[in-house]
Design a protein around this motif. Structure first.
Motif, PDB file in Angstrom:
ATOM      1  N   HIS A  17       1.138  25.569   1.572  1.00  0.00           N
ATOM      2  CA  HIS A  17       2.438  25.133   1.052  1.00  0.00           C
ATOM      3  C   HIS A  17       2.159  24.028   0.035  1.00  0.00           C
ATOM      4  O   HIS A  17       1.484  23.049   0.341  1.00  0.00           O
ATOM      5  CB  HIS A  17       3.313  24.613   2.185  1.00  0.00           C
ATOM      6  N   THR A  19       3.516  21.216  -2.765  1.00  0.00           N
ATOM      7  CA  THR A  19       4.699  20.391  -3.060  1.00  0.00           C
ATOM      8  C   THR A  19       4.318  19.106  -3.796  1.00  0.00           C
ATOM      9  O   THR A  19       3.397  18.405  -3.360  1.00  0.00           O
ATOM     10  CB  THR A  19       5.405  19.990  -1.734  1.00  0.00           C
ATOM     11  N   PRO A  20       5.038  18.768  -4.869  1.00  0.00           N
ATOM     12  CA  PRO A  20       4.830  17.454  -5.494  1.00  0.00           C
ATOM     13  C   PRO A  20       5.270  16.366  -4.519  1.00  0.00           C
ATOM     14  O   PRO A  20       6.318  16.495  -3.888  1.00  0.00           O
ATOM     15  CB  PRO A  20       5.771  17.475  -6.709  1.00  0.00           C
ATOM     16  N   PHE A  35      11.314  13.229   2.713  1.00  0.00           N
ATOM     17  CA  PHE A  35      12.696  13.214   3.192  1.00  0.00           C
ATOM     18  C   PHE A  35      12.924  14.423   4.094  1.00  0.00           C
ATOM     19  O   PHE A  35      12.455  15.519   3.803  1.00  0.00           O
ATOM     20  CB  PHE A  35      13.678  13.314   2.008  1.00  0.00           C
ATOM     21  N   SER A  38      11.932  18.856   5.506  1.00  0.00           N
ATOM     22  CA  SER A  38      10.766  19.053   4.638  1.00  0.00           C
ATOM     23  C   SER A  38       9.747  19.958   5.317  1.00  0.00           C
ATOM     24  O   SER A  38       9.291  19.667   6.423  1.00  0.00           O
ATOM     25  CB  SER A  38      10.121  17.694   4.333  1.00  0.00           C
ATOM     26  N   ARG A  39       9.392  21.018   4.650  1.00  0.00           N
ATOM     27  CA  ARG A  39       8.344  21.908   5.155  1.00  0.00           C
ATOM     28  C   ARG A  39       7.014  21.136   5.226  1.00  0.00           C
ATOM     29  O   ARG A  39       6.228  21.325   6.151  1.00  0.00           O
ATOM     30  CB  ARG A  39       8.217  23.127   4.236  1.00  0.00           C
ATOM     31  N   THR A  40       6.778  20.290   4.222  1.00  0.00           N
ATOM     32  CA  THR A  40       5.546  19.490   4.218  1.00  0.00           C
ATOM     33  C   THR A  40       5.456  18.658   5.495  1.00  0.00           C
ATOM     34  O   THR A  40       4.408  18.613   6.159  1.00  0.00           O
ATOM     35  CB  THR A  40       5.538  18.566   2.980  1.00  0.00           C
TER      36      THR A  40
END
Ligand code: FMN
Length: 194
Positions: A17, A19-20, A35, A38-40
């Motif tokens: 995955h 993400t920035p 936040f 969030s998948r992260t």
């Protein structure tokens, strides 16, 4: 000081995955604050390794915000997980602490390895402008429409004067996302790039 990178975490099915994500660094520790939702964050809590990729291809940043998340990855060297195939450098990380919060939890990650692939080629104003525009696009649901229009008009100056092909592509993706958003009837023609 806050830096901007691309974090790669591992999904439940083993895929990457991308993400920035902003981060702070102190010695051999990174602090990230995703936040909810969030998948992260979910990935980091379930599978506590990640890579922070430092890139100069701003298409990756703009792409992740506009539904283009399939960037080439290769296996990390010393941890389970993935790194972007095209980065200037990357940091391999392990989660060491999680401070929960209803809005924005904070995670501490220990640096397990640091790898350099290519030299930094210098600052570029269009890359910085795309980065700022990407931040604006991540806030389309609540940002004031006039503020968005005036900030995009200002950022457009640097893109039109200093962009290469990657920066123009990234800029176009962001402008298209703004034009398609129901809260923002932005005139794309004003923000076009050759
Ligand atoms: C330069 C940049 C920095 C960002 N930093 C953060 C951050 O620190 N925390 C966060 O939650 N989202 C950040 N975002 C927004 C996320 O990339 C985006 O919202 C993403 O969808 C997060 O959700 P995910 O973890 O489900 O992928 C940033 C976006 C950009 C363009």
């Amino acid at each position: 000081m806050i830096f901007e990178g691309i974090i790669t975490t591992t999904n439940a099915d083993g895929s990457a995955h991308v993400t920035p994500m902003g981060f702070r660094r102190r010695d051999d520790e990174l602090l990230v604050a995703p936040f909810h939702p969030s998948r992260t964050l979910d990935n980091l809590l379930a599978r506590p390794h990640a890579v922070m990729n430092l890139v100069d291809d701003v298409r990756i940043i703009a792409g992740c915000l506009t539904g283009r998340r399939s960037w080439p990855v290769v296996a990390a060297s010393g941890i389970p997980g993935w790194r972007l195939a095209d980065s200037l450098s990357h940091l391999e990380l392990a989660v060491t602490a999680h401070e929960d919060d209803t809005e924005r939890p904070r995670l501490r990650l220990a640096v397990q390895g640091e790898y350099t692939h290519r030299a930094f080629r210098g600052f570029n104003r269009a890359q910085a402008a795309v980065l700022e525009a990407a931040i604006l696009v991540s806030r389309l649901d609540f940002i004031d429409a006039d503020k968005l229009a005036s900030e995009m008009a200002y950022l457009h100056i640097a893109v039109s004067k200093t962009a290469g092909e990657n920066e123009r592509t990234a800029w176009r993706w962001l402008v298209e996302a703004i034009a398609a958003h129901p809260r923002h009837g932005l005139d794309c023609a004003l923000l076009s790039v050759a």
